[in-house]
Design an enzyme around this catalytic site. Structure first.
Site, mmCIF file in Angstrom:
data_model
loop_
_atom_site.group_PDB
_atom_site.id
_atom_site.type_symbol
_atom_site.label_atom_id
_atom_site.label_comp_id
_atom_site.label_asym_id
_atom_site.label_seq_id
_atom_site.Cartn_x
_atom_site.Cartn_y
_atom_site.Cartn_z
ATOM 1 N N GLU A 127 0.849 -1.185 0.000
ATOM 2 C CA GLU A 127 0.000 0.000 0.000
ATOM 3 C C GLU A 127 0.898 1.253 0.000
ATOM 4 O OE1 GLU A 127 -2.794 0.324 3.254
ATOM 5 O OE2 GLU A 127 -3.764 2.027 2.316
ATOM 6 N N GLY A 267 3.013 2.319 10.791
ATOM 7 C CA GLY A 267 2.874 1.565 12.034
ATOM 8 C C GLY A 267 2.638 0.090 11.774
ATOM 9 N N MET A 269 0.386 -2.846 8.734
ATOM 10 C CA MET A 269 -0.313 -2.983 7.456
ATOM 11 C C MET A 269 -1.188 -4.235 7.446
ATOM 12 S SD MET A 269 -0.875 -1.877 4.433
ATOM 13 C CE MET A 269 -2.008 -2.746 3.342
ATOM 14 N N GLU A 270 -2.405 -4.054 6.919
ATOM 15 C CA GLU A 270 -3.463 -5.062 7.030
ATOM 16 C C GLU A 270 -3.473 -6.106 5.910
ATOM 17 O OE1 GLU A 270 -3.911 -1.786 6.238
ATOM 18 O OE2 GLU A 270 -5.511 -1.537 4.773
ATOM 19 N N ASN A 271 -2.347 -6.441 5.290
ATOM 20 C CA ASN A 271 -2.327 -7.441 4.209
ATOM 21 C C ASN A 271 -3.204 -8.651 4.566
ATOM 22 O OD1 ASN A 271 0.043 -5.962 3.175
ATOM 23 N ND2 ASN A 271 0.977 -6.819 5.016
ATOM 24 N N GLU A 304 -5.675 -3.084 12.473
ATOM 25 C CA GLU A 304 -5.314 -3.872 11.287
ATOM 26 C C GLU A 304 -6.234 -5.085 11.155
ATOM 27 O OE1 GLU A 304 -3.592 -2.185 9.490
ATOM 28 O OE2 GLU A 304 -2.568 -0.877 10.928
ATOM 29 N N HIS A 307 -9.573 -4.128 9.660
ATOM 30 C CA HIS A 307 -9.529 -3.895 8.214
ATOM 31 C C HIS A 307 -9.939 -5.142 7.430
ATOM 32 C CE1 HIS A 307 -8.124 0.107 7.364
ATOM 33 N NE2 HIS A 307 -6.951 -0.022 7.934
ATOM 34 N N GLU A 326 -9.921 3.858 6.093
ATOM 35 C CA GLU A 326 -9.138 4.325 7.245
ATOM 36 C C GLU A 326 -9.987 5.070 8.277
ATOM 37 O OE1 GLU A 326 -6.503 3.030 7.883
ATOM 38 O OE2 GLU A 326 -5.646 2.378 5.971
HETATM 39 N N1 BES Z 1 -3.194 0.738 5.826
HETATM 40 C C1 BES Z 1 -2.467 1.390 6.836
HETATM 41 C C2 BES Z 1 -0.978 1.293 6.662
HETATM 42 C C3 BES Z 1 -0.407 2.095 5.531
HETATM 43 C C4 BES Z 1 -0.531 3.447 5.504
HETATM 44 C C5 BES Z 1 0.292 1.518 4.527
HETATM 45 C C6 BES Z 1 0.023 4.179 4.468
HETATM 46 C C7 BES Z 1 0.822 2.256 3.491
HETATM 47 C C8 BES Z 1 0.693 3.587 3.457
HETATM 48 C C9 BES Z 1 -2.783 0.830 8.210
HETATM 49 O O1 BES Z 1 -4.012 0.232 8.322
HETATM 50 C C10 BES Z 1 -2.780 1.977 9.157
HETATM 51 O O2 BES Z 1 -3.636 2.800 9.041
HETATM 52 N N2 BES Z 1 -1.837 2.034 10.064
HETATM 53 C C11 BES Z 1 -1.646 3.121 10.977
HETATM 54 C C12 BES Z 1 -1.965 2.746 12.395
HETATM 55 C C13 BES Z 1 -3.410 2.803 12.723
HETATM 56 C C14 BES Z 1 -3.651 2.360 14.144
HETATM 57 C C15 BES Z 1 -4.028 4.156 12.511
HETATM 58 C C16 BES Z 1 -0.186 3.494 10.876
HETATM 59 O O3 BES Z 1 0.561 2.766 10.241
HETATM 60 O O4 BES Z 1 0.182 4.533 11.425
HETATM 61 ZN ZN ZN Z 2 -5.619 1.525 8.559
#
Ligand code: BES
Ligand code: ZN
Length: 880
Positions: A127, A267, A269-271, A304, A307, A326
């Site tokens: 992503e 932080g 990733m929800e693969n 995650e 998701h 998100e």
């Molecule tokens: N899908 C995102 C991770 C992501 C974000 C991948 C941007 C690539 C580009 C994941 O679900 C996410 O939102 N992670 C957050 C933490 C969450 C608790 C808000 C993060 O990584 O900060």
């Molecule tokens: Zn997310």
């Protein structure tokens, strides 16, 4: 690297894909000097596309193309065009199989997008547009395919080979190599693809779903982290149960895996079936993680996991719809966290982030709607607006519909769109269809940027026993958007009588059914509400629970704030009243003579908070946190950062002086008897005790110093040890501070997550984080420019939290940041672009500072070969 000016991409240009992919067959040959990726795509023309005869175009990035074959026949160089970022094949039939072989170099991938190496293991981050760094593919979320993945690697170095779905086959190969094949039965967009290969330790558990299916839960970590998995595993099981109970959503595959990696841009990733986490967001033990870190881990694991439905089963049509997954998922994880702990405390934390950082974003040059209309680089749009404001928008729908209709709406949304790639509008429509409510005006929350301002005034008529409240909304202009329409704002309120009791809220013309709290629908620019039967002048408790992401302007007197602080029946607004009072007191001291009097009732109010043991201690712990410098700066026009810093420090010293015995008492009361635990009482006890310690050391109290040194040496958990360290670092006891920092480092030098905290403590404090000291930290042995966590813990923390140092009068902090952004842009553009953010609000700052910040931005702009990521942020900040 960029060669021409980056293009802007518009939502209005969306077209359905010309080709669909039904199946993807991947074979990865992993070596030390690179990886060969064999991809076979089963494709056909999209019957819904207007383009029925055009050439096939696939996205690519940093790939070396080795071969292309169509329906089994190799194509010669003249039969396709390799544009580097695009592979074009003309004259393909209705349906066909395209085989592509690419060569990539994960070991040299410092961008951490696509396939890369982290501490010796292979891992992926796809992503938003990382899959195109692995092979040529229609890299857009509305192309959903079934994936089969075969991974081949050296068996000794990479005994564990993982991908999405279920493992269907494995075996040995020549030369000490082996392979594993994975099949994911659920069609998914390529951004949810994942691969991991390494020498990893496996932790297993199981979860039985409500319908009785046993799910295999597995965590994979480096062997040295064996003892840091339990909390995440427990959090995962709590999340799985909660999603069944609250949303009726069961897990769908037989295996759910979590992998921890040290080098990660985000932080987690929800693969699908294979979540990949930044080590700092999943690994924890009592000795190495603070209470805050435990809470964060629980929230991110949940996020995650959630998701899997809100994002994976139902995904986004295009990246303009990012908040669909998100915003909704942040809303879901915040509901989960409040159910697991204290709802009031969780609300306070979310609102603090929103008001400090999202409001700032919404008022600056990068402001954009929850559903943006254009972007250059999508990585720049994983913003507080998409996430936090997006979650607030979903929360408002929840408030407007109530929990039952909201659940009906989410059921309809998941059922109607299962397996589809959809839009935020589809989400709202499902909510409307299930509830019968009209959300057409509400949709403006997705389209208009900017934080609405509500001006509130009131009038009490003693004779008639009426109280009227006038509310006017105004939405500021933002880049590219002016003259906005009024939005539909759910405004929760209560009215308190002089005894602190909620009064009945009878609106003129209504019957006698009179609730004591209600949600008013604001839909016009101005409203006046008249409450009848009001026997005395009430104190208004406005925007209870922070029912909408808006700024409320009402001229509370200090008496009213003190009254609300101790009487409001809404815990959130009690906290808010305390914050408003503290803000008012600090603001009145900004630029005032050093001997200006400090509002004596503030100390009295805090004393009462500290002494009343009947109060919810978790709420008290939050109320004892003074508003941050960042928030005070956000609230000010043309802020003088140094003056704000001094005023806040003065109030802190004054409070510590005035409350010294109460603080010592609070410290003793929340002593450390008994085993460490994470119950809300224990967490708030530690928070209060460490706040008391910090305040005492702020005035260099000798007794406080002894307590801190003892706590630092004897603590059986990281919250207390780091609390003591932080307090010492904040004090004038220079040699104690240096000694503690040294001891701490010696003790934890082998633990990257703790070393990151050690960096942050120093970088966040003016006494240990002036520019010269920061320059030393980035040359420390443990610092690593290639590791995003290290960069964030020193440079990000310096520029984002150590505001007095960053905004040093000579502009040296800005120049330093510009240098580091330019350096990082060569290795990791995503991280570089995020670091620019503190400079983007240059217009807000007093002329001299603002000009210096602007100059720093211009220096970044003028660097050659700027990435698209940094280009977009810098150019938008300088524009207009
Ligand atoms: N899908 C995102 C991770 C992501 C974000 C991948 C941007 C690539 C580009 C994941 O679900 C996410 O939102 N992670 C957050 C933490 C969450 C608790 C808000 C993060 O990584 O900060
Ligand atoms: Zn997310």
């Amino acid at each position: 690297m960029r060669t021409s000016q980056p293009q802007t991409i518009y939502l209005n240009d969306y077209r359905v894909p010309a080709f669909l992919v039904d199946h993807v067959d991947l074979r990865f040959e992993l070596f030390e000097d690179g990886a060969r990726v064999h991809s076979v795509l089963s494709m056909r023309r999209n019957p819904d596309s207007g383009d029925r005869s055009g050439a096939l175009e696939l996205d690519g990035d940093s790939l070396r193309l080795e071969s292309v074959a169509l329906n089994g026949s190799p194509l010669s160089a003249g039969q396709y065009e390799d544009h580097g970022d695009r592979l074009v094949v003309a004259g393909v039939p209705e349906a066909f199989e395209l085989a592509v072989v690419t060569w990539i170099e994960p070991q040299n991938n410092t961008r951490l997008e696509g396939l890369y190496k982290s501490s010796g293991m292979f891992c992926t981050q796809c992503e938003a547009e990382g899959f195109r760094c692995i092979t040529y593919f229609p890299d857009r979320p509305d192309v959903m395919a079934r994936f089969r993945t075969r991974i081949e690697a050296d068996k000794t170095a990479y005994p564990i080979l993982l991908s999405n779905g279920n493992d269907t086959e494995q075996g040995d190969l020549a030369d000490g190599r082996h392979y594993v094949t994975w099949e994911d039965p659920f069609p998914k967009p390529c951004y949810l693809f994942a691969l991991v290969a390494g020498n990893l330790l496996e932790k297993r558990d199981t979860f039985t779903t409500l319908s009785g299916r046993a799910i295999d839960l597995r965590m994979y970590v480096e062997p040295r982290n064996a003892e840091k998995c339990d909390y995440a595993m427990d959090s995962l099981k709590r999340s799985m149960r909660w999603d069944e109970q609250v949303y009726g959503r069961e897990y769908d595959l037989d295996i759910f895996m979590i992998v921890a990696v040290d080098d990660f841009n985000m932080g987690a990733m929800e693969n699908k079936g294979l979540n990949i986490f930044n080590s700092s967001c999943v690994l924890a033990s009592q000795d190495t993680a603070t209470d805050l870190a435990f809470q964060r881990i629980e929230a991110i694991v949940a996020h995650e996991y959630f998701h899997n439905w809100s994002g994976n089963r139902v995904t986004c049509r295009d990246w303009f719809q990012l908040s669909l997954k998100e915003g909704f998922t942040v809303f879901r994880d915040s509901q989960f966290s409040s159910d697991m702990g204290s709802p009031t405390v969780k609300r306070i934390e979310d609102v603090t982030l929103l008001r400090t950082a999202q409001f700032a974003e919404d008022g600056g040059p990068m402001a954009h709607p929850v559903r943006p209309a254009s972007y250059m680089e999508i990585s720049n749009f994983y913003t507080l607006t998409i996430y936090e404001k997006g979650a607030e928008v979903v929360r408002m729908i929840h408030t407007l519909l109530g929990p039952e209709l909201f659940r009906k709406g989410s059921d309809l949304y998941f059922d109607r769109h299962d397996g589809q790639a959809v839009t935020t509008d589809d989400f709202v429509t499902a909510m409307e269809d299930a509830s019968g409510r009209d959300l057409s005006q509400f949709r403006l929350w997705y389209e208009q940027a900017g934080t609405p301002v509500l001006d509130v005034s009131d009038h009490y008529d003693a004779q008639g026993g009426t109280y009227s409240l006038s509310i006017t909304q105004n939405i500021p202009d933002t880049p590219g958007q002016k003259d906005k329409k009024p939005q539909h704002i759910p405004f929760a309120l209560g009215l308190l009588d002089s005894q602190g009791q909620d009064m009945a809220l009878n609106l003129a013309g209504e019957g006698d059914e009179a609730p004591t709290e209600r949600v008013l629908d604001l839909t016009e620019v101005s409203h006046t509400f008249e409450f009848t039967g009001v026997s005395e002048r009430p104190v208004p408790s406005l925007l209870r629970h922070f029912s909408a992401p808006v700024r409320v302007v009402y001229h509370w007197t200090r008496e009213q704030l003190l009254f609300l602080m101790s009487h409001d029946t809404d815990g959130f607004n009690r906290w808010d009243a305390g914050q408003r009072l503290a803000v008012d007191v600090i603001q009145s001291l900004v630029g005032a003579p050093v001997d200006a009097e400090i509002e004596p009732r503030l100390a009295a109010a805090y004393r009462q908070l500290l002494s009343d043991e009947s109060l919810d201690q978790a709420l008290v712990a939050k109320m004892m946190q003074l508003p941050s410098e960042a928030y005070l700066i956000e609230l000010a026009n043309s802020p003088d950062v140094q003056a704000i810093h001094r005023a806040r420090e003065r109030v802190l010293s004054h409070l510590a002086d005035a409350l010294r015995p109460d603080l010592l008492n609070c410290y003793q009361r929340h002593g450390t008897d008994g085993d460490y635990g994470l119950s809300p009482q224990e967490v708030s006890g530690r928070s209060l005790r460490n706040t008391a310690l910090a305040w005492l050391l702020h005035i260099d109290d000798k007794e406080g110093r002894d307590l801190a040194i003892r706590q630092f040496g004897e603590a059986d958990n990281m919250t207390d040890r780091l609390g003591a360290l932080r307090a010492l670092v904040n004090s004038g006891f220079v040699s104690d501070r240096e000694q503690a920092l040294e001891q701490f480092y010696q003790r934890y030098s082998e633990d990257p997550q703790v070393v990151e905290q050690w960096f942050s403590v120093q970088a966040s404090n003016p006494a240990t984080g002036n520019l010269e000291q920061i320059r030393r930290l980035v040359t420390h042995d443990a610092f690593d420019w290639k590791n995003p966590n290290k960069v964030r813990s020193v440079i990000g923390v310096f520029a984002g939290q150590n505001l007095a140092s960053f905004h040093a009068a000579d502009g040296s902090g800005y120049r330093f940041l510009a240098e580091q952004v330019s350096r990082l842009d060569n290795s990791n553009p995503q991280i570089a672009a995020r670091l620019v953010s503190p400079l983007t609000r240059w217009r807000k700052f007093a002329p001299v500072h603002g000009e210096q910040m602007k100059t720093a931005l211009e220096r970044i702009r003028d660097k050659t070969g700027l990435s698209r990521d940094v280009y977009e942020v810098v150019h938008k900040s300088l524009a207009g």
